[in-house]
Enzyme design. Structure first.
Site, PDB file in Angstrom:
ATOM      1  N   ASN A 183       5.379   7.712  -2.699  1.00 25.71           N
ATOM      2  CA  ASN A 183       5.591   7.358  -1.307  1.00 25.71           C
ATOM      3  C   ASN A 183       4.236   7.155  -0.640  1.00 25.71           C
ATOM      4  O   ASN A 183       3.628   8.087  -0.111  1.00 25.71           O
ATOM      5  CB  ASN A 183       6.406   8.443  -0.603  1.00 25.71           C
ATOM      6  N   GLU A 184       3.777   5.921  -0.683  1.00 26.50           N
ATOM      7  CA  GLU A 184       2.428   5.587  -0.241  1.00 26.50           C
ATOM      8  C   GLU A 184       2.310   5.674   1.282  1.00 26.50           C
ATOM      9  O   GLU A 184       3.315   5.762   2.002  1.00 26.50           O
ATOM     10  CB  GLU A 184       2.071   4.176  -0.712  1.00 26.50           C
ATOM     11  N   PRO A 185       1.067   5.679   1.799  1.00 29.06           N
ATOM     12  CA  PRO A 185       0.890   5.677   3.252  1.00 29.06           C
ATOM     13  C   PRO A 185       1.716   4.574   3.905  1.00 29.06           C
ATOM     14  O   PRO A 185       1.752   3.440   3.427  1.00 29.06           O
ATOM     15  CB  PRO A 185      -0.614   5.417   3.398  1.00 29.06           C
TER      16      PRO A 185
END
Length: 660
Positions: A183-185
């Site tokens: 869950n990337e920025p």
């Protein structure tokens, strides 16, 4: 590692200012800036044991009522210790996993399950193949399905979690960008299992596993933040100094899409488990006086004075009482009759730690342990030169071959050199024919080789020889020759892959045999534990265990070392990935411009690592010689700003040895 042989100089421990949550006193324990519970452990193995014990307790509780336990599981280096401890409990204590259901967080896309980098393969090799979880209870996102089927697959993954009753305990790591799972920025807290484009930092961090960032997939399938937050209990684990900045942001700053791990603050039963290195940027650890009353020790006072001097850009002897009062150091001031007594004490302590060549050990037996074939000159090239100049009997022990870090192009270059030099080398037609046949075999392998594929044994040997030749050339700059180098070729490294085997008794025996042969009075060990794939930490472990056995075998009946066999003094060096902080260093070795130039020249001899190293790490884009130069210059500049003598550069060491 509090009971280990190197514990007195363990680089992960700074007992003067760091406490675990159980040791902190006061109403809030100085943790009022922390928005989620944080447990700090002395070392990663202690953390892994506690997490494993928590899982085992839950398994047994559910078995008692004939229910399943549903686990969310991560990959990466951090949870391996947990998996190893669970495997041990299964084999030695009979821990039964038959009631366990697992859901892994993520998988790269596209990714063949049999690929070396596949999380399916990772989990099989590091956990599932060694315990009795029923195969039908294991769930991992698929990276090998057609793109048009991925959305349906993600929905089915969510349904499977729901059907299992939801996740009881979710284990997480944290990426350098603050992501959990993939869950990337930018990910919101209500996301579910989905396809996602990987962040640049994430791909850089994965580059070592894929033998280059260009080979890292650009996408992955990941469990969503909302799915993670639905778990009944969450444990996030983090180890190493490189994780410290993002741990602080996730723990002390408000929840934000920029750091998805920060969403754990909103969970009722989430806890961060971190080692002391990963906790290093937390306010209660780095500057505890800002959040609580401190029981001041000399080491703690030293750290605070250095912090204040650097913050105000004022030399230590020029600090005044008002400077301390304005920066919440009232309690420290009141420990001394006059502030000058404090600043003089700290200043003189630092000054006495500066040791010139004539102050360094002479005419003794020394082993310099180098995890890779270039760590010695990168991290302690100046000290190595002093050791040689002072007439010490120096053995440089290269613990691993480093062959995984050699590009195929370097092998091709050397093969071409041999063919061009065949006449000079007096190779007859038979020799040349045999050489060309082997060369063609190697070239054919290179032409069809996949990224990260294990090399042919002959190629592994050639790459090892390239690194060995470079190491001998580098120590030659320091006045040593080939007879002073030992290539230990430790078994744990010989996988042909980035991921290595655990340290075994065979590795410890290799080091122990060298101790028994050389009987050193001093050993230099890499305390620089943040290399991308853990080789430094594993070498440290092997040396530690071998040193304990060596001391036991050579001790007399009263437990004391014999007069004939010395108890080696241990020196820890750093430099390839970070340098010792000023307040933690025991010895500073000044380097002149000529000294630093000589050190850089030695590093240059490692041509296969020059210009573009295979594993430079994701945290520093400079070449290794640039890192060494800049860090040594920065250490000297920092000492100068504190008011100490000005040097061109300096190396720092932690040691058990108190020099006069």
């Amino acid at each position: 590692m509090s009971d280990d042989a190197l514990s007195s100089v363990d680089p992960s421990v700074d007992t003067s200012t760091v406490e675990t949550s159980r040791q902190v006193t006061g109403a809030n324990g100085g943790t009022q800036r922390e928005r989620v519970p944080v447990l700090i452990f002395d070392a990663p193995d202690a953390m892994s044991r506690q997490v494993a014990r928590r899982i085992a307790n839950l398994i047994e509780e559910r078995q008692a009522v004939n229910q399943n336990l549903v686990l969310g599981l991560p990959t990466g280096s951090t949870p391996i210790g947990v998996y190893q401890e669970l495997i041990r409990m299964h084999k030695e204590e009979g821990l039964d996993f038959s009631n366990v259901v697992t859901f892994n967080l993520d998988e790269y896309y596209p990714m063949n399950p049999e690929s070396l980098q596949s999380y399916h393969r990772f989990m099989d090799e590091n956990f599932f193949n060694h315990v009795n979880i029923p195969e039908e209870n294991i769930h991992i996102p698929r990276g090998d399905i057609p793109r048009e089927e991925t959305e349906r697959h993600c929905i089915e993954y969510e349904h499977a979690i729901e059907k299992a009753g939801g996740i009881d305990l979710m284990l997480l790591g944290i990426g350098r960008s603050g992501h959990v799972g993939f869950n990337e920025p930018g990910s919101s807290k209500d996301t579910r299992t989905r396809m996602i484009v990987l962040d640049e930092i994430t791909r850089k961090d994965a580059a070592s596993d894929f033998f280059g960032e260009e080979n890292v997939p650009q996408e992955a399938i990941t469990m969503g933040v909302g799915t993670i937050l639905d778990a009944s209990e969450i444990i996030l684990m983090a180890t190493g100094e490189h994780k410290a900045p993002i741990v602080r942001r996730a723990v002390e700053e408000p929840p934000t899409r920029d750091v998805t791990a920060s969403y754990l603050q909103e969970h009722d039963n989430a806890t961060f488990y971190v080692d002391r290195a990963a906790a290093g940027e937390l306010t209660r650890v780095k500057t505890p006086w800002l959040v609580r009353d401190v029981n001041w020790t000399k080491q703690g006072a030293k750290r605070a004075v250095i912090w204040l001097s650097k913050k105000l850009n004022t030399a230590i002897p020029r600090l005044e009482s008002a400077d301390f009062f304005r920066n919440q150091l009232h309690g420290l001031v009141h420990q001394y009759d006059h502030i000058d007594d404090l600043t003089r004490e700290v200043f003189e302590d630092l000054r006495r730690r500066i040791k010139y060549q004539e102050d360094i050990i002479a005419d003794e037996r020394v082993i310099v342990f180098s995890p890779h074939p270039d760590d010695d000159v990168i991290s302690m090239g100046g000290m190595l030169n002093n050791l040689v100049e002072n007439g010490n009997d120096v053995t440089v022990a290269y613990m691993t071959s480093g062959n995984v870090a050699v590009f195929d192009a370097d092998v091709r270059r050397y093969l071409r050199f041999i063919e061009l030099s065949s006449e000079v080398l007096n190779m007859d037609e038979t020799d040349l024919e045999g050489f060309r046949a082997r060369r063609d075999e190697i070239e054919a392998f290179f032409d069809q080789k996949d990224p990260g594929e294990v090399d042919l044994p002959a190629v592994q040997d050639l790459k090892a020889n390239i690194r060995s030749g470079e190491a001998i050339a580098a120590t030659g700059v320091m006045g040593l020759d080939a007879d002073d180098a030992r290539f230990l070729d430790m078994p744990f490294y010989k996988t042909g892959r980035v991921r290595k085997d655990p340290i075994s008794e065979a590795d410890v025996e290799v080091v122990l045999e060298l101790f028994e042969e050389v009987q050193p009075t001093n050993i230099f060990v890499a305390g620089d534990l943040s290399d991308p794939h853990g080789t430094h930490r594993m070498c440290y472990q092997a040396i530690d265990e071998a040193l304990q056995q060596y001391r036991q075998s050579t001790a007399g009946g009263d437990g004391e070392m014999s007069d004939v066999t010395p108890d080696p003094r241990v020196w820890l060096y750093r430099g390839a990935w970070q340098e010792w902080e000023i307040h933690r260093a025991d010895i500073f070795v000044p380097l002149s411009r000529a000294d630093l130039d000589q050190k850089v020249e030695a590093i240059y001899k490692h041509e296969s690592q020059k210009d573009q190293a295979m594993f430079p790490g994701a945290y520093d884009e400079r070449e290794f010689w640039q890192r060494a130069r800049d860090r040594n210059r920065d250490t000297a500049d920092t000492l100068n700003r504190l008011g100490l003598p000005e040097f061109y550069a300096a190396e720092a060491f932690v040691t058990t040895y108190e020099m006069p």
